[in-house]
Motif scaffolding. Structure first.
Motif, short mmCIF file in Angstrom:
data_model
loop_
_atom_site.label_atom_id
_atom_site.label_comp_id
_atom_site.label_asym_id
_atom_site.label_seq_id
_atom_site.Cartn_x
_atom_site.Cartn_y
_atom_site.Cartn_z
N LEU A 19 0.83 -1.20 0.00
CA LEU A 19 0.00 0.00 0.00
C LEU A 19 0.87 1.25 0.00
O LEU A 19 0.56 2.24 -0.68
CB LEU A 19 -0.94 0.00 1.20
N ILE A 20 1.96 1.22 0.76
CA ILE A 20 2.87 2.36 0.78
C ILE A 20 3.55 2.52 -0.57
O ILE A 20 3.63 3.61 -1.12
CB ILE A 20 3.90 2.19 1.92
N GLN A 54 2.51 1.62 -3.54
CA GLN A 54 1.61 2.07 -4.62
C GLN A 54 1.00 3.43 -4.31
O GLN A 54 0.22 3.94 -5.09
CB GLN A 54 0.53 1.03 -4.91
N GLY A 55 1.38 4.01 -3.18
CA GLY A 55 0.91 5.36 -2.86
C GLY A 55 -0.46 5.41 -2.24
O GLY A 55 -1.02 6.49 -2.06
N SER A 56 -1.04 4.27 -1.88
CA SER A 56 -2.36 4.27 -1.25
C SER A 56 -2.29 4.76 0.19
O SER A 56 -3.24 5.35 0.70
CB SER A 56 -2.97 2.87 -1.29
N VAL A 57 -1.19 4.47 0.85
CA VAL A 57 -0.94 4.94 2.21
C VAL A 57 0.46 5.51 2.19
O VAL A 57 1.38 4.90 1.63
CB VAL A 57 -1.03 3.78 3.24
N ALA A 59 -10.76 2.48 -3.52
CA ALA A 59 -12.01 1.71 -3.53
C ALA A 59 -11.75 0.29 -3.06
O ALA A 59 -12.50 -0.28 -2.29
CB ALA A 59 -12.62 1.70 -4.93
N VAL A 60 -10.63 -0.27 -3.52
CA VAL A 60 -10.26 -1.63 -3.16
C VAL A 60 -8.76 -1.63 -2.90
O VAL A 60 -8.01 -0.99 -3.62
CB VAL A 60 -10.57 -2.61 -4.32
N LEU A 61 -8.34 -2.29 -1.85
CA LEU A 61 -6.91 -2.40 -1.58
C LEU A 61 -6.33 -3.42 -2.54
O LEU A 61 -6.54 -4.61 -2.40
CB LEU A 61 -6.66 -2.82 -0.13
N VAL A 62 -5.61 -2.95 -3.54
CA VAL A 62 -5.07 -3.81 -4.59
C VAL A 62 -3.62 -4.12 -4.29
O VAL A 62 -2.83 -3.22 -4.06
CB VAL A 62 -5.18 -3.12 -5.97
N ILE A 63 -3.29 -5.39 -4.26
CA ILE A 63 -1.91 -5.80 -4.06
C ILE A 63 -1.35 -6.18 -5.42
O ILE A 63 -1.87 -7.07 -6.09
CB ILE A 63 -1.83 -7.01 -3.09
N PRO A 64 -0.29 -5.47 -5.85
CA PRO A 64 0.29 -5.78 -7.16
C PRO A 64 0.76 -7.23 -7.23
O PRO A 64 1.18 -7.81 -6.23
CB PRO A 64 1.48 -4.82 -7.25
N GLN A 65 0.69 -7.81 -8.44
CA GLN A 65 1.11 -9.20 -8.64
C GLN A 65 2.55 -9.40 -8.20
O GLN A 65 2.89 -10.43 -7.64
CB GLN A 65 0.93 -9.60 -10.12
#
Length: 161
Positions: free
Chosen positions: A123-124, A126-129, A142-148
């Motif tokens: 999350l950190i 990808q800039g979400s947090v 909208a959704v916590l997306v974890i990159p592949q």
């Protein structure tokens, strides 16, 4: 330095067994587990709302990456092929713990801690947090997306255990 800690606590139910244990835990049985996700920050680095982190972020991490994965599941050691096969034959989907992770409360706790840490790192990344001007912030997610790539890193990290 004054530190502030906040957390989110919730639970889930799971079944397991300790196949090589000489005692009643050798048989299939279940537990109620409690998970607490705690965030800590210096009191001077709280966000614009005076918070360490939005509880919604912690709750979403728990719901998506702990509860939805482990709740009402059999957590089975990877080497317990007899139980894995029996559960699959019965139409169940056991959660097979990575190699080296015992189906003990301690092993499961460490496994969940590692997964949550990897989710937070993703999350950190990808800039979400993140931190902005010394403050922890959460973007609109909208959704916590974890990159592949992170999912693969988690898998390879656990395979080394």
């Amino acid at each position: 330095m004054d530190m502030v800690r906040v957390g989110f606590r919730s639970g889930f139910q799971y079944g397991h067994r300790l196949p090589e244990f000489d005692g009643k835990c050798r048989r299939v049985h279940g537990h109620n587990a409690t998970v607490e996700i705690v965030a800590e920050a210096d009191a001077k680095s709280l966000n614009q709302h005076g918070m360490v982190v939005d509880f919604g972020t912690l709750r979403e991490i728990f719901n998506t990456h702990v509860r939805d994965v482990f709740d009402h599941r059999m957590l089975v050691e990877h080497r317990d092929q007899g139980l894995i096969n029996a559960l699959k034959k019965a139409g169940d989907e056991p959660y097979v713990l990575p190699r080296g992770v015992p189906a003990t409360a301690e092993g499961i706790s460490i496994h969940i801690r590692d997964l949550v840490e990897e989710v937070l790192k993703a999350l950190i990344e990808q800039g979400s947090v993140g931190r902005k001007s010394g403050q922890w912030t959460r973007g609109e997610v909208a959704v916590l997306v974890i990159p592949q790539s992170v999912k693969e890193a988690i898998g390879s990290r656990l395979d080394r255990v």
